[in-house]
Scaffold this active site. Sequence first.
Site, PDB file in Angstrom:
ATOM      1  N   GLY A  49       6.557   1.556  -3.370  1.00 31.59           N
ATOM      2  CA  GLY A  49       7.311   2.794  -3.238  1.00 31.59           C
ATOM      3  C   GLY A  49       8.543   2.721  -2.366  1.00 31.59           C
ATOM      4  O   GLY A  49       9.458   3.537  -2.508  1.00 31.59           O
ATOM      5  N   ASP A 111       1.901   8.836   5.320  1.00 30.24           N
ATOM      6  CA  ASP A 111       0.893   9.811   4.908  1.00 30.24           C
ATOM      7  C   ASP A 111      -0.265   9.751   5.917  1.00 30.24           C
ATOM      8  O   ASP A 111      -0.176  10.298   7.008  1.00 30.24           O
ATOM      9  CB  ASP A 111       0.479   9.454   3.476  1.00 30.24           C
ATOM     10  N   LYS A 139       4.792  12.940   6.154  1.00 33.64           N
ATOM     11  CA  LYS A 139       3.846  13.991   5.748  1.00 33.64           C
ATOM     12  C   LYS A 139       2.791  14.121   6.847  1.00 33.64           C
ATOM     13  O   LYS A 139       1.655  13.668   6.730  1.00 33.64           O
ATOM     14  CB  LYS A 139       3.199  13.613   4.410  1.00 33.64           C
ATOM     15  N   PHE A 160       1.935  16.521  -3.216  1.00 35.70           N
ATOM     16  CA  PHE A 160       2.171  15.189  -3.766  1.00 35.70           C
ATOM     17  C   PHE A 160       3.588  15.120  -4.313  1.00 35.70           C
ATOM     18  O   PHE A 160       3.963  15.888  -5.196  1.00 35.70           O
ATOM     19  CB  PHE A 160       1.154  14.867  -4.857  1.00 35.70           C
ATOM     20  N   VAL A 161       4.377  14.231  -3.764  1.00 37.18           N
ATOM     21  CA  VAL A 161       5.776  14.128  -4.163  1.00 37.18           C
ATOM     22  C   VAL A 161       6.003  12.881  -5.015  1.00 37.18           C
ATOM     23  O   VAL A 161       5.273  11.893  -4.906  1.00 37.18           O
ATOM     24  CB  VAL A 161       6.714  14.120  -2.939  1.00 37.18           C
ATOM     25  N   ASP A 167       5.662   7.297  -7.016  1.00 40.00           N
ATOM     26  CA  ASP A 167       5.120   7.454  -8.366  1.00 40.00           C
ATOM     27  C   ASP A 167       3.948   8.417  -8.404  1.00 40.00           C
ATOM     28  O   ASP A 167       3.331   8.729  -7.383  1.00 40.00           O
ATOM     29  CB  ASP A 167       4.642   6.104  -8.898  1.00 40.00           C
TER      30      ASP A 167
HETATM   31  P1  IMP Z   1      -0.689   5.869   4.142  1.00 38.33           P
HETATM   32  O1  IMP Z   1      -1.264   4.546   4.468  1.00 38.33           O
HETATM   33  O2  IMP Z   1      -1.723   6.899   3.790  1.00 38.33           O
HETATM   34  O3  IMP Z   1       0.288   6.374   5.169  1.00 38.33           O
HETATM   35  O4  IMP Z   1       0.007   5.617   2.773  1.00 38.33           O
HETATM   36  C1  IMP Z   1       1.310   5.678   2.553  1.00 38.33           C
HETATM   37  C2  IMP Z   1       1.515   5.284   1.101  1.00 38.33           C
HETATM   38  O5  IMP Z   1       0.819   6.167   0.199  1.00 38.33           O
HETATM   39  C3  IMP Z   1       2.971   5.418   0.791  1.00 38.33           C
HETATM   40  O6  IMP Z   1       3.620   4.199   1.002  1.00 38.33           O
HETATM   41  C4  IMP Z   1       2.963   5.834  -0.647  1.00 38.33           C
HETATM   42  O7  IMP Z   1       2.990   4.685  -1.462  1.00 38.33           O
HETATM   43  C5  IMP Z   1       1.652   6.535  -0.877  1.00 38.33           C
HETATM   44  N1  IMP Z   1       1.804   8.001  -0.882  1.00 38.33           N
HETATM   45  C6  IMP Z   1       1.376   8.857   0.058  1.00 38.33           C
HETATM   46  N2  IMP Z   1       1.677  10.139  -0.255  1.00 38.33           N
HETATM   47  C7  IMP Z   1       2.339  10.076  -1.432  1.00 38.33           C
HETATM   48  C8  IMP Z   1       2.938  11.084  -2.277  1.00 38.33           C
HETATM   49  O8  IMP Z   1       2.951  12.300  -2.007  1.00 38.33           O
HETATM   50  N3  IMP Z   1       3.527  10.622  -3.423  1.00 38.33           N
HETATM   51  C9  IMP Z   1       3.560   9.306  -3.756  1.00 38.33           C
HETATM   52  N4  IMP Z   1       3.028   8.349  -2.989  1.00 38.33           N
HETATM   53  C10 IMP Z   1       2.418   8.724  -1.837  1.00 38.33           C
HETATM   54 MG    MG Z   2       3.684   2.794  -0.567  1.00 35.85          MG
END
Ligand code: IMP
Ligand code: MG
Length: 185
Positions: A49, A111, A139, A160-161, A167
């Site tokens: 992403g 996230d 987020k 969810f974006v 994606d």
């Molecule tokens: P974390 O380890 O939960 O912080 O994950 C972050 C990863 O989850 C990001 O790099 C994104 O690839 C994916 N992700 C988290 N939220 C979203 C969303 O709303 N849309 C798309 N991908 C997301």
């Molecule tokens: Mg990612």
Amino acid sequence: MSEPRPGIREVFSADTIAARTEDLAREIVADPALDAHGGRLIALCALQGGFMFAADMMRALSRAGCHPELAFIQLASYGEATVSSGAVTLVRDLTIDVAGRPVLFIDDILDSGRSLRYAIDHLEARGATAVRSVVLLDKAARRALTIAPDYAGFACPDAFVVGYGMDAAGRYRGLPFVGVMEEGS
Ligand code: IMP
Ligand code: MG
């Protein structure tokens, strides 16, 4: 026949993202820990992403006079997809040695924070002199760990974006803006 286009409501426009990215690049270049003009900085793009934000951030850094080496890392998090522990796995490691060098970790969205926590620990264990993070979106409502990005483009709504690298089931990464899928789409 083309399939129906789902409703995607724009939340951050391409122009808004571009302007914010320039501001972030100037802040990053002024960060003493990254020694942006020292010739040792690594810009580390989190796949998949982060690819679009990293590409634009590289150009913005270049305009700000900073020319880091580019590297990629791919992490996978199973926090949402399964009922497991939320463990992060390293799918693809970076191929250059970070020992003795500052690293700027670049991702699309922070996230739960698990991916960033993993990346920081991984890079510090390998001897990076400093690790800073920049994410387009923060987020904060979904945070599972106490962790914050060093640089963030925008506070992200708790939805969810998609788009601008992000994606939904593998699609919409190429949208030039960030949007939210409308109900029922
Ligand atoms: P974390 O380890 O939960 O912080 O994950 C972050 C990863 O989850 C990001 O790099 C994104 O690839 C994916 N992700 C988290 N939220 C979203 C969303 O709303 N849309 C798309 N991908 C997301
Ligand atoms: Mg990612």
